[in-house]
Write a protein that holds these residues in place. Structure first.
Motif, PDB file in Angstrom:
ATOM      1  N   THR A 112     -55.754 -49.422 -44.026  1.00 49.48           N
ATOM      2  CA  THR A 112     -55.733 -48.227 -43.754  1.00 49.48           C
ATOM      3  C   THR A 112     -57.433 -47.661 -43.910  1.00 49.48           C
ATOM      4  O   THR A 112     -57.513 -46.579 -43.890  1.00 49.48           O
ATOM      5  N   LEU A 113     -58.197 -48.785 -44.351  1.00 48.22           N
ATOM      6  CA  LEU A 113     -59.508 -48.247 -44.561  1.00 48.22           C
ATOM      7  C   LEU A 113     -59.594 -47.009 -45.609  1.00 48.22           C
ATOM      8  O   LEU A 113     -60.225 -46.257 -45.425  1.00 48.22           O
ATOM      9  N   GLY A 114     -59.037 -47.417 -46.705  1.00 46.47           N
ATOM     10  CA  GLY A 114     -58.873 -46.309 -47.871  1.00 46.47           C
ATOM     11  C   GLY A 114     -58.138 -45.032 -47.615  1.00 46.47           C
ATOM     12  O   GLY A 114     -58.567 -43.987 -47.744  1.00 46.47           O
ATOM     13  N   GLY A 115     -57.131 -45.235 -46.478  1.00 42.82           N
ATOM     14  CA  GLY A 115     -56.387 -44.005 -46.037  1.00 42.82           C
ATOM     15  C   GLY A 115     -56.986 -43.035 -45.102  1.00 42.82           C
ATOM     16  O   GLY A 115     -56.514 -42.166 -44.663  1.00 42.82           O
ATOM     17  N   LEU A 116     -57.953 -43.597 -44.680  1.00 42.50           N
ATOM     18  CA  LEU A 116     -58.572 -43.124 -43.152  1.00 42.50           C
ATOM     19  C   LEU A 116     -57.798 -43.062 -41.967  1.00 42.50           C
ATOM     20  O   LEU A 116     -57.960 -42.413 -41.387  1.00 42.50           O
ATOM     21  N   ALA A 117     -57.213 -44.318 -41.932  1.00 42.23           N
ATOM     22  CA  ALA A 117     -56.428 -44.751 -40.544  1.00 42.23           C
ATOM     23  C   ALA A 117     -54.957 -45.333 -41.012  1.00 42.23           C
ATOM     24  O   ALA A 117     -54.514 -45.431 -41.979  1.00 42.23           O
ATOM     25  N   MET A 152     -72.318 -29.388 -42.456  1.00 45.98           N
ATOM     26  CA  MET A 152     -71.332 -29.959 -41.677  1.00 45.98           C
ATOM     27  C   MET A 152     -70.571 -30.992 -42.373  1.00 45.98           C
ATOM     28  O   MET A 152     -71.422 -32.053 -42.668  1.00 45.98           O
ATOM     29  N   PRO A 153     -69.265 -31.226 -42.315  1.00 49.28           N
ATOM     30  CA  PRO A 153     -68.535 -32.411 -42.820  1.00 49.28           C
ATOM     31  C   PRO A 153     -68.859 -33.600 -41.768  1.00 49.28           C
ATOM     32  O   PRO A 153     -69.121 -33.355 -40.533  1.00 49.28           O
ATOM     33  N   THR A 154     -68.521 -34.724 -42.338  1.00 44.10           N
ATOM     34  CA  THR A 154     -68.536 -35.834 -41.372  1.00 44.10           C
ATOM     35  C   THR A 154     -67.267 -36.358 -40.885  1.00 44.10           C
ATOM     36  O   THR A 154     -66.306 -36.084 -41.367  1.00 44.10           O
ATOM     37  N   PRO A 155     -67.434 -36.316 -39.274  1.00 42.09           N
ATOM     38  CA  PRO A 155     -66.126 -36.475 -38.635  1.00 42.09           C
ATOM     39  C   PRO A 155     -65.477 -37.659 -38.880  1.00 42.09           C
ATOM     40  O   PRO A 155     -65.980 -38.616 -39.605  1.00 42.09           O
ATOM     41  N   ILE A 156     -64.048 -37.519 -38.943  1.00 39.79           N
ATOM     42  CA  ILE A 156     -63.087 -38.605 -39.421  1.00 39.79           C
ATOM     43  C   ILE A 156     -63.498 -40.210 -38.756  1.00 39.79           C
ATOM     44  O   ILE A 156     -63.603 -41.189 -39.417  1.00 39.79           O
ATOM     45  N   ARG A 157     -63.951 -39.999 -37.571  1.00 43.93           N
ATOM     46  CA  ARG A 157     -64.195 -41.106 -36.627  1.00 43.93           C
ATOM     47  C   ARG A 157     -65.486 -41.931 -37.367  1.00 43.93           C
ATOM     48  O   ARG A 157     -65.258 -43.088 -37.490  1.00 43.93           O
ATOM     49  N   ARG A 189     -55.392 -40.468 -37.420  1.00 40.69           N
ATOM     50  CA  ARG A 189     -54.976 -39.144 -36.915  1.00 40.69           C
ATOM     51  C   ARG A 189     -55.997 -38.060 -37.502  1.00 40.69           C
ATOM     52  O   ARG A 189     -56.689 -38.214 -38.348  1.00 40.69           O
ATOM     53  N   HIS A 190     -56.117 -36.992 -36.549  1.00 41.70           N
ATOM     54  CA  HIS A 190     -56.622 -35.751 -37.091  1.00 41.70           C
ATOM     55  C   HIS A 190     -56.018 -34.545 -36.774  1.00 41.70           C
ATOM     56  O   HIS A 190     -55.124 -34.554 -35.953  1.00 41.70           O
ATOM     57  N   ASP A 191     -56.207 -33.429 -37.407  1.00 45.59           N
ATOM     58  CA  ASP A 191     -55.697 -32.195 -37.100  1.00 45.59           C
ATOM     59  C   ASP A 191     -56.049 -31.682 -35.656  1.00 45.59           C
ATOM     60  O   ASP A 191     -57.210 -31.992 -34.969  1.00 45.59           O
ATOM     61  N   LEU A 192     -55.070 -31.295 -34.859  1.00 41.83           N
ATOM     62  CA  LEU A 192     -54.904 -30.689 -33.541  1.00 41.83           C
ATOM     63  C   LEU A 192     -56.120 -29.984 -33.465  1.00 41.83           C
ATOM     64  O   LEU A 192     -56.397 -28.846 -33.923  1.00 41.83           O
ATOM     65  N   GLY A 193     -57.325 -30.313 -32.645  1.00 41.06           N
ATOM     66  CA  GLY A 193     -58.529 -29.671 -32.389  1.00 41.06           C
ATOM     67  C   GLY A 193     -59.334 -29.697 -33.440  1.00 41.06           C
ATOM     68  O   GLY A 193     -60.546 -29.093 -33.372  1.00 41.06           O
ATOM     69  N   ASP A 194     -59.282 -30.600 -34.409  1.00 38.94           N
ATOM     70  CA  ASP A 194     -60.297 -30.447 -35.599  1.00 38.94           C
ATOM     71  C   ASP A 194     -60.479 -32.123 -36.156  1.00 38.94           C
ATOM     72  O   ASP A 194     -59.781 -32.592 -37.124  1.00 38.94           O
ATOM     73  N   PRO A 195     -61.503 -32.738 -35.518  1.00 42.30           N
ATOM     74  CA  PRO A 195     -61.663 -34.122 -35.852  1.00 42.30           C
ATOM     75  C   PRO A 195     -62.475 -34.317 -37.148  1.00 42.30           C
ATOM     76  O   PRO A 195     -62.752 -35.403 -37.412  1.00 42.30           O
ATOM     77  N   PHE A 196     -62.678 -33.302 -37.821  1.00 43.34           N
ATOM     78  CA  PHE A 196     -63.319 -33.436 -39.139  1.00 43.34           C
ATOM     79  C   PHE A 196     -61.994 -33.303 -40.166  1.00 43.34           C
ATOM     80  O   PHE A 196     -62.456 -33.988 -41.236  1.00 43.34           O
ATOM     81  N   THR A 197     -60.795 -33.096 -39.845  1.00 46.21           N
ATOM     82  CA  THR A 197     -59.886 -32.960 -40.751  1.00 46.21           C
ATOM     83  C   THR A 197     -58.721 -34.132 -40.594  1.00 46.21           C
ATOM     84  O   THR A 197     -58.116 -34.124 -39.587  1.00 46.21           O
ATOM     85  N   ASN A 198     -58.644 -34.857 -41.815  1.00 46.75           N
ATOM     86  CA  ASN A 198     -57.793 -36.297 -41.585  1.00 46.75           C
ATOM     87  C   ASN A 198     -56.228 -35.817 -41.761  1.00 46.75           C
ATOM     88  O   ASN A 198     -56.052 -34.947 -42.716  1.00 46.75           O
ATOM     89  N   SER A 199     -55.290 -36.087 -40.852  1.00 44.40           N
ATOM     90  CA  SER A 199     -53.893 -35.492 -41.005  1.00 44.40           C
ATOM     91  C   SER A 199     -53.093 -36.659 -41.673  1.00 44.40           C
ATOM     92  O   SER A 199     -51.944 -36.881 -41.514  1.00 44.40           O
ATOM     93  N   MET A 200     -53.631 -37.412 -42.403  1.00 37.99           N
ATOM     94  CA  MET A 200     -53.096 -38.594 -43.179  1.00 37.99           C
ATOM     95  C   MET A 200     -52.101 -37.850 -44.312  1.00 37.99           C
ATOM     96  O   MET A 200     -52.433 -36.895 -45.024  1.00 37.99           O
TER      97      MET A 200
END
Length: 150
Positions: free
Chosen positions: A103-108, A1-6, A139-150
């Motif tokens: 942006t913490l390397g583009g995460l935020a 399982m991928p690591t959550p963006i948070r 940001r993350h994709d709607l309903g998907d906190p594993f996918t960064n919407s940047m």
């Protein structure tokens, strides 16, 4: 399982705040309630609530996560220097947390300074505590906190 963006954001912020010269190169600990007074200075980071959550257009969720950074230091032996010492340490934390790549390397989207507290030594104590509140907007994709919407 991928690591959550948070979680990725918290790891990046921990790395950004670790190893600071003003804190004798201390590595940030996460959610540690038991700080060893023999190993000061110590920096502890707590992820807190998501203060603002907004659904945006284009299938994204915008989140603002509060992060509390707490530090303990030996107080200067001269009590007249405590305020100066505390303000210097607070400034170093603010600079480390919000300076450079916010942006913490583009995460935020951003890391912002939102408040602080200073605890001066009381009778029988010789430690100063500094607490800093940071807010990370991301940001993350709607309903998907594993996918960064940047």
């Amino acid at each position: 399982m991928p690591t959550p963006i948070r979680e990725q954001i918290l790891v990046a912020l921990k790395d950004k705040l670790s190893g600071l010269a003003a804190f004798d190169g201390a590595v940030v600990q996460r959610s540690n309630r038991h700080i060893d007074g023999d190993n000061l200075p110590a920096i502890n980071m707590w992820d807190d609530t998501d203060a603002a959550i907004e659904q945006e257009q284009y299938g994204q969720t915008s989140v603002t996560t509060q992060v509390n950074v707490e530090t303990l230091h030996w107080a200067d032996t001269d009590h007249t220097q405590w305020s100066t010492q505390a303000n210097q340490l607070l400034a170093e934390l603010i600079l480390a947390g919000t300076g450079g790549d916010r942006t913490l390397g583009g995460l935020a989207d951003d890391v912002a300074y939102r408040g602080d507290a200073i605890d001066y030594p009381v009778d029988g104590s010789d430690m100063i505590g500094i607490a800093l509140v940071l807010e990370v907007r991301w940001r993350h994709d709607l309903g998907d906190p594993f996918t960064n919407s940047m």
